[in-house]
Design an enzyme around this catalytic site. Sequence first.
Site, PDB file in Angstrom:
ATOM      1  N   HIS A 159       6.667  11.100  -9.433  1.00  0.00           N
ATOM      2  CA  HIS A 159       7.958  11.483  -9.790  1.00  0.00           C
ATOM      3  C   HIS A 159       7.537  12.282 -11.187  1.00  0.00           C
ATOM      4  CE1 HIS A 159       9.536   8.319  -7.318  1.00  0.00           C
ATOM      5  NE2 HIS A 159       8.726   7.519  -7.874  1.00  0.00           N
ATOM      6  N   SER A 181       0.701  -1.122  -0.118  1.00  0.00           N
ATOM      7  CA  SER A 181      -0.073   0.298   0.110  1.00  0.00           C
ATOM      8  C   SER A 181       0.906   1.168   0.014  1.00  0.00           C
ATOM      9  CB  SER A 181      -1.038  -0.108   1.284  1.00  0.00           C
ATOM     10  OG  SER A 181      -2.079  -1.063   1.063  1.00  0.00           O
ATOM     11  N   CYS A 235      -4.062  -2.834  -1.035  1.00  0.00           N
ATOM     12  CA  CYS A 235      -4.222  -4.246  -0.987  1.00  0.00           C
ATOM     13  C   CYS A 235      -5.380  -4.550  -0.066  1.00  0.00           C
ATOM     14  CB  CYS A 235      -3.147  -4.780   0.066  1.00  0.00           C
ATOM     15  SG  CYS A 235      -3.021  -6.623   0.325  1.00  0.00           S
TER      16      CYS A 235
END
Length: 256
Positions: A111, A106, A134
């Site tokens: 970026h 998780s 998850c």
Amino acid sequence: MENKLSLYGFNNLTKSLSFNIYDVCYAKTEREQRDYIAYIDEQYNSERLVNILTSVTDMIGAKVLNISRADYEPQGASVTVLVAEESMFKHLAPSGEKVLGHLDKSHVTVHTYPEYHPETFLATFRVDIDVTTCGVISPLSTLDFLIGSFDSDIITMDYRVRGFTRDIKGEKLFIDHSITSIQNYIDAATLNKYDAVDMNVYQSNIFHTKMLIKEIDLQNYLFNSDVYEIPPKTRLNIMNNLRQEMIEIFSGSNIY
């Protein structure tokens, strides 16, 4: 995804959404290029990216456990947010070790990558975002927010569900919600602005969608320049370069 399944024990399905956007701009002079980088660094610095990712975390019903951030020289930024889903966090909070065991599935990351074409003077700003959860939570509900948070000429999205869980009868479930296309989770008004293509592998629960902006208003792609100050022939050349750059990024190949 709102219809909950009755499961036997823990739902260990891992759901990953990778979201990439490309914003193209024309910046010919050194000053325009410096101003463009300064603009990108101001608009998409790590502080703003943290705000975007914490909003995403709230949208998927998770709890922020740790934030790592960095602004790079000469340009670019990265942010990583480790999260635990609220339902899991409440159950696991008394045991720190179990919470740490949950972190590898998780997280939310972003970026940024500004760069230039050396001959056409096109500057491309790329943003990579990954949302991985998850359990029962899916990151698909964050798509409209993420698309709206950035100026996007080209968008590529990958969604994959891994692992399996079991229903109360013990039958394995390799996906716990119905999906035919990522496009189903994007607002119709947004989709109308783009040409969209799907490439899905249903038997592997892999879904891929690419989107390319339909209309180009040249003024929106000039940095600190007025479109009417540019000769018509130069305008046409810039438009052709813009479209070629976008098509190649969209197709993932050098066409021209």
